[in-house]
Design a protein around this motif. Structure first.
Motif, PDB file in Angstrom:
ATOM      1  N   LYS A 163       0.828  -1.212   0.000  1.00  0.00           N
ATOM      2  CA  LYS A 163       0.000   0.000   0.000  1.00  0.00           C
ATOM      3  C   LYS A 163       0.862   1.261   0.000  1.00  0.00           C
ATOM      4  CE  LYS A 163      -3.990  -2.062   0.019  1.00  0.00           C
ATOM      5  NZ  LYS A 163      -4.804  -2.077  -1.229  1.00  0.00           N
ATOM      6  N   ALA A 164       2.032   1.194   0.604  1.00  0.00           N
ATOM      7  CA  ALA A 164       2.917   2.357   0.613  1.00  0.00           C
ATOM      8  C   ALA A 164       3.403   2.676  -0.799  1.00  0.00           C
ATOM      9  CB  ALA A 164       4.106   2.105   1.539  1.00  0.00           C
ATOM     10  N   VAL A 165       3.732   1.645  -1.569  1.00  0.00           N
ATOM     11  CA  VAL A 165       4.145   1.862  -2.965  1.00  0.00           C
ATOM     12  C   VAL A 165       3.017   2.526  -3.742  1.00  0.00           C
ATOM     13  CG1 VAL A 165       4.814   0.752  -5.129  1.00  0.00           C
ATOM     14  CG2 VAL A 165       5.771  -0.062  -2.964  1.00  0.00           C
ATOM     15  N   MET A 166       1.805   1.990  -3.601  1.00  0.00           N
ATOM     16  CA  MET A 166       0.672   2.534  -4.345  1.00  0.00           C
ATOM     17  C   MET A 166       0.278   3.921  -3.829  1.00  0.00           C
ATOM     18  SD  MET A 166       0.267   0.405  -6.670  1.00  0.00           S
ATOM     19  CE  MET A 166      -1.175   1.188  -7.401  1.00  0.00           C
ATOM     20  N   ALA A 167       0.484   4.175  -2.534  1.00  0.00           N
ATOM     21  CA  ALA A 167       0.194   5.502  -1.991  1.00  0.00           C
ATOM     22  C   ALA A 167       1.148   6.534  -2.589  1.00  0.00           C
ATOM     23  CB  ALA A 167       0.320   5.484  -0.471  1.00  0.00           C
ATOM     24  N   LEU A 168       2.404   6.181  -2.744  1.00  0.00           N
ATOM     25  CA  LEU A 168       3.367   7.082  -3.377  1.00  0.00           C
ATOM     26  C   LEU A 168       3.013   7.313  -4.840  1.00  0.00           C
ATOM     27  CD1 LEU A 168       6.584   5.681  -1.699  1.00  0.00           C
ATOM     28  CD2 LEU A 168       5.705   8.010  -1.446  1.00  0.00           C
ATOM     29  N   PHE A 169       2.504   6.273  -5.488  1.00  0.00           N
ATOM     30  CA  PHE A 169       2.050   6.447  -6.872  1.00  0.00           C
ATOM     31  C   PHE A 169       0.899   7.447  -6.926  1.00  0.00           C
ATOM     32  CE2 PHE A 169      -1.261   5.292  -9.933  1.00  0.00           C
ATOM     33  CZ  PHE A 169      -0.588   5.555 -11.117  1.00  0.00           C
ATOM     34  N   ARG A 170      -0.100   7.281  -6.054  1.00  0.00           N
ATOM     35  CA  ARG A 170      -1.269   8.163  -6.082  1.00  0.00           C
ATOM     36  C   ARG A 170      -0.896   9.591  -5.684  1.00  0.00           C
ATOM     37  NH1 ARG A 170      -3.837   3.273  -4.174  1.00  0.00           N
ATOM     38  NH2 ARG A 170      -5.251   2.543  -5.816  1.00  0.00           N
ATOM     39  N   ALA A 176      10.262   9.325  -5.666  1.00  0.00           N
ATOM     40  CA  ALA A 176      10.517   8.144  -4.836  1.00  0.00           C
ATOM     41  C   ALA A 176      10.995   6.957  -5.666  1.00  0.00           C
ATOM     42  CB  ALA A 176       9.249   7.767  -4.062  1.00  0.00           C
ATOM     43  N   ALA A 177      11.150   7.132  -6.976  1.00  0.00           N
ATOM     44  CA  ALA A 177      11.515   6.017  -7.864  1.00  0.00           C
ATOM     45  C   ALA A 177      12.772   5.275  -7.428  1.00  0.00           C
ATOM     46  CB  ALA A 177      11.650   6.518  -9.301  1.00  0.00           C
ATOM     47  N   PRO A 178      13.864   5.960  -7.042  1.00  0.00           N
ATOM     48  CA  PRO A 178      15.052   5.201  -6.623  1.00  0.00           C
ATOM     49  C   PRO A 178      14.772   4.257  -5.456  1.00  0.00           C
ATOM     50  CG  PRO A 178      15.638   7.494  -7.049  1.00  0.00           C
ATOM     51  CD  PRO A 178      14.136   7.417  -7.084  1.00  0.00           C
ATOM     52  N   GLU A 179      13.953   4.708  -4.494  1.00  0.00           N
ATOM     53  CA  GLU A 179      13.608   3.848  -3.363  1.00  0.00           C
ATOM     54  C   GLU A 179      12.750   2.673  -3.809  1.00  0.00           C
ATOM     55  OE1 GLU A 179      12.720   6.087   0.487  1.00  0.00           O
ATOM     56  OE2 GLU A 179      12.557   7.676  -1.013  1.00  0.00           O
ATOM     57  N   ILE A 180      11.880   2.892  -4.777  1.00  0.00           N
ATOM     58  CA  ILE A 180      11.034   1.814  -5.291  1.00  0.00           C
ATOM     59  C   ILE A 180      11.882   0.778  -6.019  1.00  0.00           C
ATOM     60  CG2 ILE A 180       9.094   1.251  -6.798  1.00  0.00           C
ATOM     61  CD1 ILE A 180       8.271   2.898  -4.371  1.00  0.00           C
ATOM     62  N   ILE A 181      12.875   1.236  -6.772  1.00  0.00           N
ATOM     63  CA  ILE A 181      13.773   0.299  -7.474  1.00  0.00           C
ATOM     64  C   ILE A 181      14.545  -0.541  -6.459  1.00  0.00           C
ATOM     65  CG2 ILE A 181      15.812   0.136  -8.956  1.00  0.00           C
ATOM     66  CD1 ILE A 181      14.790   2.655 -10.398  1.00  0.00           C
ATOM     67  N   ARG A 182      15.050   0.097  -5.412  1.00  0.00           N
ATOM     68  CA  ARG A 182      15.789  -0.647  -4.386  1.00  0.00           C
ATOM     69  C   ARG A 182      14.877  -1.636  -3.668  1.00  0.00           C
ATOM     70  NH1 ARG A 182      18.323   4.460  -3.677  1.00  0.00           N
ATOM     71  NH2 ARG A 182      16.897   5.035  -1.986  1.00  0.00           N
ATOM     72  N   PHE A 199       4.277   1.111 -10.356  1.00  0.00           N
ATOM     73  CA  PHE A 199       4.762   2.474 -10.126  1.00  0.00           C
ATOM     74  C   PHE A 199       5.788   2.858 -11.191  1.00  0.00           C
ATOM     75  CE2 PHE A 199       7.723   5.557  -8.560  1.00  0.00           C
ATOM     76  CZ  PHE A 199       7.040   6.388  -7.691  1.00  0.00           C
ATOM     77  N   LEU A 200       6.769   2.011 -11.393  1.00  0.00           N
ATOM     78  CA  LEU A 200       7.884   2.331 -12.285  1.00  0.00           C
ATOM     79  C   LEU A 200       7.447   2.405 -13.741  1.00  0.00           C
ATOM     80  CD1 LEU A 200      10.471   0.008 -10.526  1.00  0.00           C
ATOM     81  CD2 LEU A 200      10.429   2.519 -10.436  1.00  0.00           C
ATOM     82  N   ALA A 201       6.512   1.517 -14.146  1.00  0.00           N
ATOM     83  CA  ALA A 201       6.044   1.520 -15.536  1.00  0.00           C
ATOM     84  C   ALA A 201       5.151   2.717 -15.811  1.00  0.00           C
ATOM     85  CB  ALA A 201       5.300   0.220 -15.838  1.00  0.00           C
ATOM     86  N   ARG A 202       4.268   3.020 -14.876  1.00  0.00           N
ATOM     87  CA  ARG A 202       3.335   4.130 -15.090  1.00  0.00           C
ATOM     88  C   ARG A 202       4.051   5.478 -15.111  1.00  0.00           C
ATOM     89  NH1 ARG A 202      -2.157   3.591 -16.376  1.00  0.00           N
ATOM     90  NH2 ARG A 202      -2.508   5.479 -15.147  1.00  0.00           N
TER      91      ARG A 202
END
Length: 666
Positions: A163-170, A176-182, A199-202
């Protein structure tokens, strides 16, 4: 005389006893769960954030408390988040989880950080929903909230990390992309990894090439499509090759994604690749996508193949795509083709011809377009009007007058919108007349009139008397949506005191009707959508979206949907139908409320189409792949449980023969 008075007193006593008895029975009759749920639903339908509604937060029944929390969140507005924050401490986790979800629908952005600070002290299931809601209430400018959200990426519970990943997307936190990649590189949970991919694709994160490559051969076509979407943003030879290879994927949804990504390519070899694919493709939906892609690339090489495909299959969407493509690249040489297709009976094709005339970019197309302002199909008239305003701005006042005088409300609305966009003050008196006629002017037109005032209010330089008169008429409009829009616009742009306005909404279904529906369907009902391609069976979520389901059932049982078509089909996205006009702009003469929930948009979810908050009617759509970005923005009121392959086959123009409603089994 004495006997008369005695008899009158006796009658009065009987009446009083009867009245008291009636209300005593009402007071003493136990109120069951369905009674309470019907009352809550009715208050929600009225958009009434009242003490009567809030009182149900104290009810002994956790189902009632949870339903009340969701209703308060859906109503939203000032003061709606505070009681929901208190419900996070409810002893029943289901209630607290629902309250956490509902906070995200309130629109009260100021509580996002407090919600996140509270979330870390809650059980993971509730924390996950609180994090999700904080994402809905946050945007990229809220630095502290974004940083706090990112902290949940390391939470021990995978559902919270997801949910945190999707919350950052919304929250549009692309930074936050570097943190998502890690996170993706170290994450053991597959659902969290998939959220990272989304997140990364969108957000077209080119640095995530290794992530995208990992999913290119995944057995799930949804994940392959996301990987191709991500690869489309990477300007390397390997990435281009991967996207090109996906044109031969065995799932149309992946192929459609590859076509769309190639349409944004600057590679000189891409047009030839798409033309070759067009020459062998047999799926009409993908043929349309290929033609549109070649038009975006402004490649002349595929015109002959596009014409061959269009005349071979003869479908209206194909013809429409082909004529616009031809006009975009052949310019004036497409006139003969356009003239020939203007004789076609299908409005979609003639409307495309109107748009094509604008794509030619020649002044001498105006006479042809002007004749289309008298076309029998409103779709053609509003397209011609919009095209003329762009192609021949010197005569815009003439065209605007033609639009305002039209008999169709969508054409009139198009003209009203254009008056606002172009800030043509000459027409303010006419717009004032339209809105002051009240219900005799279509509600969509009245709403357009109010919203057309934004440019006039943002930069005052015209008749402020007329603008304020229009806004005051909007505040007292008989329709709740118009009053609400006018009230919001007044608060934003007008410094004068706002006249009294009622924001209690008009209701279509009485409390007793809601109650009887809940009693009738002890378990969720089903809808059997009979189409020209076969049957689609849908479970209707009466327990989640009672007003939407009641509206859908009523329309279906009245035969409203019989004979309508699917007017919109977007590969790898949705199929949409239920418009009595067939052009995407119609519906019944009422609106229904949005009923947001925690239900996700997965493959086969059924949602209600809207043109803004609380503007649903009869148009519904079925998602052919997961669409998380729709969540919390469009009501989910069901899911396909049989016949999804039928939905996959649907094309624009396919029929809804009928919709049958069936009871569920407990």
């Amino acid at each position: 005389m004495g006997n008369v008075m005695k008899n009158l007193r006796l009658v009065a006593i009987v009446i009083v006893v009867a009245v008291v008895g009636y209300y005593a029975v009402d007071w003493l009759t136990p109120v069951n769960q369905i009674d309470k749920l019907a009352k809550i639903t009715h208050l929600e339908d009225r958009r009434e954030l009242s003490s009567r509604l809030k009182a149900y937060l104290e009810d002994n029944d956790p189902v009632v408390r949870a339903r009340t929390a969701l209703a308060i969140g859906r109503i939203g507005g000032k003061g709606s988040a505070e009681p929901l924050m208190d419900m996070l401490a409810d002893s029943v986790w289901d209630v607290a989880t629902t309250a956490a979800t509902a906070i995200g629908f309130t629109g009260e952005k100021q509580v996002a950080l407090t919600l996140l600070e509270t979330a870390d002290k809650l059980p993971p299931r509730i924390t996950a929903r609180a994090v999700e809601s904080a994402g809905r209430l946050t945007d990229s400018s809220a630095t502290e909230a974004i940083q706090t959200l990112a902290g949940f990426l390391s939470h021990p519970a995978p559902e919270v990390r997801e949910k945190a990943v999707m919350a950052l997307f919304r929250a549009k936190a692309k930074e936050a992309a570097p943190e998502i990649i890690r996170l993706h590189a170290s994450e053991p949970d597959e659902l969290v990894r998939q959220a990272c991919l989304y997140f990364l694709a969108r957000y077209d994160i080119a640095e995530a090439e290794n992530v995208f490559e990992f999913y290119l051969a995944d057995p799930d076509p949804y994940l392959r499509a996301l990987a191709i979407q991500g690869m489309g943003a990477i300007k390397t030879e390997d990435a281009r090759r991967y996207v090109s290879i996906a044109l031969n994927d065995n799932t149309d949804r992946v192929v459609a994604t590859a076509i769309n990504e190639l349409a944004g390519s600057s590679d000189p070899y891409t047009p030839d690749l798409l033309v070759r694919k067009l020459g062998v493709e047999e799926n009409p939906k993908l043929i349309v996508a290929l033609i549109d892609a070649l038009a975006r690339l402004e490649s002349e090489g595929g015109v002959s193949e596009a014409k061959r495909a269009a005349f071979t299959y003869g479908s209206a969407p194909l013809m429409a795509a082909m004529v616009k493509y031809s006009a975009a690249v052949e310019r004036g040489r497409a006139i003969d083709l356009i003239d020939s297709l203007l004789r076609v009976e299908k409005p979609l094709v003639r409307a495309a011809c109107a748009e094509a005339l604008g794509l030619i970019h020649q002044n001498n197309v105006a006479p042809r377009l002007t004749t289309l302002l008298k076309d029998p199909a409103p779709m053609v008239r509003w397209t011609a009007l919009a095209t003329l305003l762009e192609a021949d701005s010197a005569n815009q006042e003439f065209y605007l007058q033609q639009g305002l005088d039209d008999t169709d409300y969508v054409v009139v609305g198009t003209a009203v919108d254009a008056v606002g966009e172009r800030k043509v003050g000459k027409f303010l008196p006419q717009l004032r007349q339209l809105i002051e006629k009240g219900a005799s002017t279509a509600v969509d037109v009245r709403r357009s009139v109010v919203n057309a005032m934004r440019p006039f209010l943002a930069e005052p330089s015209t008749d402020s008397t007329a603008v304020l008169a229009i806004m005051r008429a909007g505040l007292r409009d008989p329709n709740y949506i118009v009053r609400r829009d006018a009230s919001l616009l007044w608060d934003e742009l007008i410094e004068l005191p706002k006249p009294a306005v009622s924001l209690v909404a008009d209701t279509r279904y009485s409390e007793s009707k809601v109650r009887s529906t809940l009693e009738k369907y002890a378990a969720n009902p089903f809808a059997r959508i009979v189409t020209s391609e076969g049957e689609i069976e849908v479970e209707l979520y009466l327990d989640v979206a009672p007003l939407t389901v009641l509206n859908f059932i009523t329309l279906a049982e009245d035969g409203f949907y019989d004979g309508l078509t699917f007017h919109r089909v977007v590969p790898n996205f949705v199929v949409q139908g239920g418009d009595p006009r067939g052009d995407g702009s119609g519906g019944p003469d009422w609106h229904i409320r949005d009923e947001y929930s925690s239900e996700p948009y997965v493959r086969g979810s059924v949602g209600i189409a809207t043109s803004g908050k609380d503007t649903g009617g009869s148009q519904f759509f079925i998602t052919v792949s997961p669409q998380p970005h729709l969540e919390g923005r469009y009501t989910v009121f069901g899911r396909v449980i049989g016949g999804m392959e039928v939905a996959d086959r649907l094309m624009v123009g396919d029929d809804i023969k009928t919709i049958r409603i069936e009871k569920g089994t407990s």
